[in-house]
Motif scaffolding. Sequence first.
Motif, PDB file in Angstrom:
ATOM      1  N   THR A 199       0.845  -1.194   0.000  1.00 62.30           N
ATOM      2  CA  THR A 199       0.000   0.000   0.000  1.00 62.30           C
ATOM      3  C   THR A 199       0.880   1.243   0.000  1.00 62.30           C
ATOM      4  O   THR A 199       1.982   1.237   0.554  1.00 62.30           O
ATOM      5  N   CYS A 200       0.398   2.293  -0.663  1.00 66.61           N
ATOM      6  CA  CYS A 200       1.175   3.530  -0.740  1.00 66.61           C
ATOM      7  C   CYS A 200       0.248   4.724  -0.915  1.00 66.61           C
ATOM      8  O   CYS A 200      -0.940   4.561  -1.200  1.00 66.61           O
ATOM      9  N   HIS A 201       0.818   5.924  -0.752  1.00 72.07           N
ATOM     10  CA  HIS A 201       0.068   7.179  -0.910  1.00 72.07           C
ATOM     11  C   HIS A 201      -0.475   7.258  -2.334  1.00 72.07           C
ATOM     12  O   HIS A 201       0.279   7.125  -3.294  1.00 72.07           O
ATOM     13  N   ILE A 202      -1.768   7.499  -2.462  1.00 67.86           N
ATOM     14  CA  ILE A 202      -2.436   7.374  -3.755  1.00 67.86           C
ATOM     15  C   ILE A 202      -1.963   8.418  -4.770  1.00 67.86           C
ATOM     16  O   ILE A 202      -2.081   8.209  -5.972  1.00 67.86           O
ATOM     17  N   GLN A 203      -1.411   9.549  -4.298  1.00 63.46           N
ATOM     18  CA  GLN A 203      -0.933  10.555  -5.248  1.00 63.46           C
ATOM     19  C   GLN A 203       0.570  10.481  -5.464  1.00 63.46           C
ATOM     20  O   GLN A 203       1.040  10.552  -6.589  1.00 63.46           O
ATOM     21  N   SER A 204       1.340  10.315  -4.371  1.00 63.64           N
ATOM     22  CA  SER A 204       2.802  10.382  -4.502  1.00 63.64           C
ATOM     23  C   SER A 204       3.453   9.014  -4.675  1.00 63.64           C
ATOM     24  O   SER A 204       4.594   8.924  -5.130  1.00 63.64           O
TER      25      SER A 204
END
Length: 257
Positions: A199-204
């Motif tokens: 999982t990761c930041h949806i924009q960066s």
Amino acid sequence: MYFYPCLLYVAGLLVAFAYDDISYKRVASQSHTIIGLGNEASNAVDRKTSTCMRTLPIGRNNPQKTVWWKVDLGGVYNIQSINMLFKNYDGYEDRQRGRFAGFSLYVSNTGVIQGSRLCYKNGPHDHLPPLNFTAICPESGRYVIFYNERYAGVTYPTGFELENVFTELCEVIVKGCRNTGYYGRNCDSPCPTNCKDSTCHIQSGACFMCKPGWTDIHCNKKCGDGWYGLNCSQQCKGHCRDGATCNHVTGQCDKGC
Ligand SMILES: *[C@@H]1O[C@H](CO)[C@@H](O)[C@H](O)[C@H]1NC(C)=O
Ligand SMILES: *[C@@H]1O[C@H](CO)[C@@H](O)[C@H](O)[C@H]1NC(C)=O
């Protein structure tokens, strides 16, 4: 000169509409349901603004003091925003906003508020929330939880309704990437390999946490010499053959002692 702002405007629209609706018809539940037909938790994810969930009222003199509603997205997804449509009654908009006021929004992997991440809390210094409310919430999780409370003996800001506070959410639209482990405007960029739980930041695309043995924003750096494990927080024991440092993931001496 003149079409540049226009391009920006089009780009803005693309950003606004690119993410998927990941709460549509997912399993929803709530703390208590008022007796009567058509008040079920699922009414907030049916994408019909005319049907709303409805709970028993909370309030200083009501038996119920707290209320929650949650949706199980069915898996851990990267989230961008949460839009909520609270019921309006003609001529009663201020009362409805006063009932909505003070709510919190959590994102969780387990479905319980304890240990989940607070993504937004209304008040005490905000204005009363608009009945069509959007929180930007770049988190990852499986559950989105709405929570509100009215306790006796607590001073609430002006405009908060304190008695018979009915919660009526007509829609809760969670926008994010339906592809697990992807991010970006079109949900087509894979999160970095070493992000924990993919999982990761949806924009960066920044990882929230790294898999054991890795560090940095995109988790592409090994732990510094002498350290290993989750968050690189474990110290190697030493004594590896030829003075080698331990394995950055396991902490073992790969070539023996
Ligand atoms: C809520 O507001 C958003 C924009 O902020 C708009 O796109 C959406 O249509 C509104 N929803 C309703 C039901 O009016
Ligand atoms: C790693 O860091 C996170 C966030 O800072 C923390 O919640 C977690 O407990 C840490 N885990 C270990 C094993 O140190």
